[in-house]
Design a protein around this motif. Structure first.
Motif, PDB file in Angstrom:
ATOM      1  N   ALA A  27      22.376  -0.392  -3.516  1.00  0.00           N
ATOM      2  CA  ALA A  27      23.288   0.107  -2.509  1.00  0.00           C
ATOM      3  C   ALA A  27      22.694  -0.130  -1.186  1.00  0.00           C
ATOM      4  O   ALA A  27      23.403  -0.352  -0.053  1.00  0.00           O
ATOM      5  CB  ALA A  27      23.595   1.769  -2.567  1.00  0.00           C
ATOM      6  N   GLU A  28      21.390  -0.005  -0.961  1.00  0.00           N
ATOM      7  CA  GLU A  28      20.611  -0.153   0.259  1.00  0.00           C
ATOM      8  C   GLU A  28      20.613  -1.683   0.646  1.00  0.00           C
ATOM      9  O   GLU A  28      20.771  -2.121   1.616  1.00  0.00           O
ATOM     10  CB  GLU A  28      19.154   0.223   0.005  1.00  0.00           C
ATOM     11  CG  GLU A  28      18.628   0.410   1.522  1.00  0.00           C
ATOM     12  CD  GLU A  28      19.272   1.505   2.446  1.00  0.00           C
ATOM     13  OE1 GLU A  28      19.289   0.901   3.742  1.00  0.00           O
ATOM     14  OE2 GLU A  28      19.803   2.420   1.949  1.00  0.00           O
ATOM     15  N   PHE A  29      20.564  -2.542  -0.314  1.00  0.00           N
ATOM     16  CA  PHE A  29      20.732  -3.833  -0.180  1.00  0.00           C
ATOM     17  C   PHE A  29      22.043  -4.244   0.260  1.00  0.00           C
ATOM     18  O   PHE A  29      22.179  -5.063   1.468  1.00  0.00           O
ATOM     19  CB  PHE A  29      20.467  -4.709  -1.427  1.00  0.00           C
ATOM     20  CG  PHE A  29      20.895  -6.231  -1.646  1.00  0.00           C
ATOM     21  CD1 PHE A  29      20.090  -7.051  -1.039  1.00  0.00           C
ATOM     22  CD2 PHE A  29      22.198  -6.764  -1.754  1.00  0.00           C
ATOM     23  CE1 PHE A  29      20.287  -8.338  -1.023  1.00  0.00           C
ATOM     24  CE2 PHE A  29      22.151  -8.098  -1.854  1.00  0.00           C
ATOM     25  CZ  PHE A  29      21.419  -8.736  -1.412  1.00  0.00           C
ATOM     26  N   TYR A  30      22.991  -3.667  -0.128  1.00  0.00           N
ATOM     27  CA  TYR A  30      24.483  -4.048   0.427  1.00  0.00           C
ATOM     28  C   TYR A  30      24.471  -3.534   1.802  1.00  0.00           C
ATOM     29  O   TYR A  30      25.225  -4.234   2.594  1.00  0.00           O
ATOM     30  CB  TYR A  30      25.404  -3.600  -0.596  1.00  0.00           C
ATOM     31  CG  TYR A  30      25.466  -4.325  -1.863  1.00  0.00           C
ATOM     32  CD1 TYR A  30      25.683  -5.565  -2.020  1.00  0.00           C
ATOM     33  CD2 TYR A  30      25.593  -3.491  -3.087  1.00  0.00           C
ATOM     34  CE1 TYR A  30      25.651  -6.458  -3.282  1.00  0.00           C
ATOM     35  CE2 TYR A  30      25.621  -4.227  -4.321  1.00  0.00           C
ATOM     36  CZ  TYR A  30      25.583  -5.627  -4.318  1.00  0.00           C
ATOM     37  OH  TYR A  30      25.790  -6.073  -5.686  1.00  0.00           O
ATOM     38  N   ARG A  31      23.933  -2.547   1.981  1.00  0.00           N
ATOM     39  CA  ARG A  31      24.047  -1.684   3.299  1.00  0.00           C
ATOM     40  C   ARG A  31      23.359  -2.680   4.184  1.00  0.00           C
ATOM     41  O   ARG A  31      23.800  -2.938   5.561  1.00  0.00           O
ATOM     42  CB  ARG A  31      23.482  -0.313   3.500  1.00  0.00           C
ATOM     43  CG  ARG A  31      24.369   0.683   2.885  1.00  0.00           C
ATOM     44  CD  ARG A  31      23.764   2.089   2.841  1.00  0.00           C
ATOM     45  NE  ARG A  31      24.037   2.841   2.012  1.00  0.00           N
ATOM     46  CZ  ARG A  31      23.368   3.516   0.971  1.00  0.00           C
ATOM     47  NH1 ARG A  31      22.246   3.277   0.907  1.00  0.00           N
ATOM     48  NH2 ARG A  31      23.999   4.030  -0.121  1.00  0.00           N
ATOM     49  N   HIS A  32      22.391  -3.472   3.948  1.00  0.00           N
ATOM     50  CA  HIS A  32      21.483  -4.303   4.880  1.00  0.00           C
ATOM     51  C   HIS A  32      22.422  -5.663   5.003  1.00  0.00           C
ATOM     52  O   HIS A  32      22.232  -6.271   6.066  1.00  0.00           O
ATOM     53  CB  HIS A  32      20.113  -4.697   4.230  1.00  0.00           C
ATOM     54  CG  HIS A  32      19.238  -3.868   4.402  1.00  0.00           C
ATOM     55  ND1 HIS A  32      18.525  -3.571   5.711  1.00  0.00           N
ATOM     56  CD2 HIS A  32      18.602  -3.089   3.394  1.00  0.00           C
ATOM     57  CE1 HIS A  32      17.813  -2.434   5.311  1.00  0.00           C
ATOM     58  NE2 HIS A  32      17.540  -2.130   4.261  1.00  0.00           N
ATOM     59  N   LEU A  33      23.331  -5.835   4.260  1.00  0.00           N
ATOM     60  CA  LEU A  33      24.261  -6.946   4.469  1.00  0.00           C
ATOM     61  C   LEU A  33      25.516  -6.401   5.424  1.00  0.00           C
ATOM     62  O   LEU A  33      26.254  -7.378   5.935  1.00  0.00           O
ATOM     63  CB  LEU A  33      24.892  -7.277   3.219  1.00  0.00           C
ATOM     64  CG  LEU A  33      24.023  -7.980   2.117  1.00  0.00           C
ATOM     65  CD1 LEU A  33      24.816  -8.375   0.846  1.00  0.00           C
ATOM     66  CD2 LEU A  33      23.659  -9.519   2.732  1.00  0.00           C
ATOM     67  N   ALA A  37      28.359   0.545   1.488  1.00  0.00           N
ATOM     68  CA  ALA A  37      28.089   0.574   0.048  1.00  0.00           C
ATOM     69  C   ALA A  37      27.705   2.058  -0.448  1.00  0.00           C
ATOM     70  O   ALA A  37      26.949   2.676   0.609  1.00  0.00           O
ATOM     71  CB  ALA A  37      27.222  -0.482  -0.516  1.00  0.00           C
ATOM     72  N   SER A  38      27.981   2.444  -1.401  1.00  0.00           N
ATOM     73  CA  SER A  38      27.531   3.998  -1.882  1.00  0.00           C
ATOM     74  C   SER A  38      27.391   3.761  -3.485  1.00  0.00           C
ATOM     75  O   SER A  38      27.703   2.958  -4.060  1.00  0.00           O
ATOM     76  CB  SER A  38      28.511   5.086  -1.419  1.00  0.00           C
ATOM     77  OG  SER A  38      29.626   4.941  -1.916  1.00  0.00           O
TER      78      SER A  38
END
Length: 160
Positions: A27-33, A37-38
C-alpha cells in the motif's frame, strides 16, 4: 459511504503468514506512486480509490487483450491487472475529464464497466507478476481515460 466496485469477491493479492506486513508495504508503494491506496484488512487485499488521482475501467479478457496491445502500440500503455480467474482486466487511467463516467452503449453491451468516482478497485500486490499484465512504475503516467475508451471502441468496431 463510498461505492464499492470490484471484479469479484476474492482477493487478488497473495495471502498467508506474510500478508499483513507485505500488504502494508505494498500500500505504501502505491502511495509513493501518488495513488490513494489502502489496505482492506477484512478482505486481506489492497484497494485503490478512484475519482481524484485515477479512474479504472474493467474489461472482459477477450476484449482487454487487444485493447492492451493497441495501447502499447500507441505508446499509451499503463497499469493493467487481471482478476484471480483472468476473466476481467482492470485498466487504470488518468481521471476522466467529463462530469459523467457514462460509457457508450457499444462498450456497455460488451460488458465494459467504469468504476464509479469515490469507489475503489482491488489491485494485486506490486510483486504479483501473475495478476499484473502491465505493472505500475514510478514516473510513468497513466493513459488518458478517453484514449482507453476510444481504443476499446476501435477494437469492438473491428470485430463487427
Amino acid at each position: 459511504m463510498a461505492t464499492t466496485f470490484h471484479r469479484d469477491g476474492h482477493s487478488s493479492t497473495p495471502t498467508g503468514s506474510r500478508a499483513p506486513l507485505d500488504l502494508s508495504a505494498a500500500a505504501e508503494f502505491y502511495r509513493h506512486l501518488g495513488w490513494p491506496a489502502s489496505l482492506d484488512s477484512a478482505g486481506h487485499r489492497l484497494v485503490v480509490h478512484t475519482g481524484d488521482v485515477l479512474d479504472a475501467l474493467i474489461v472482459p479478457a477477450r476484449l482487454a487483450e487487444p485493447v492492451a496491445a493497441e495501447l502499447a502500440t500507441s505508446l499509451m500503455s499503463g497499469p493493467v491487472s487481471t482478476d484471480v480467474d483472468d476473466r476481467w482486466w482492470t485498466f487504470l487511467t488518468e481521471p476522466c475529464r467529463r462530469t459523467s463516467l457514462e460509457l457508450p452503449p457499444d462498450l456497455r453491451d460488451a460488458k465494459v464497466r467504469a468504476v464509479p468516482r469515490g469507489g475503489y478497485v482491488v489491485v494485486p500486490h506490486p510483486a504479483d507478476s501473475q495478476h499484473w499484465t502491465n505493472r505500475p512504475e514510478q514516473g510513468h503516467v497513466l493513459p488518458p481515460w478517453s484514449a482507453v475508451v476510444a481504443i476499446a471502441r476501435k477494437v469492438l468496431a473491428q470485430w463487427h
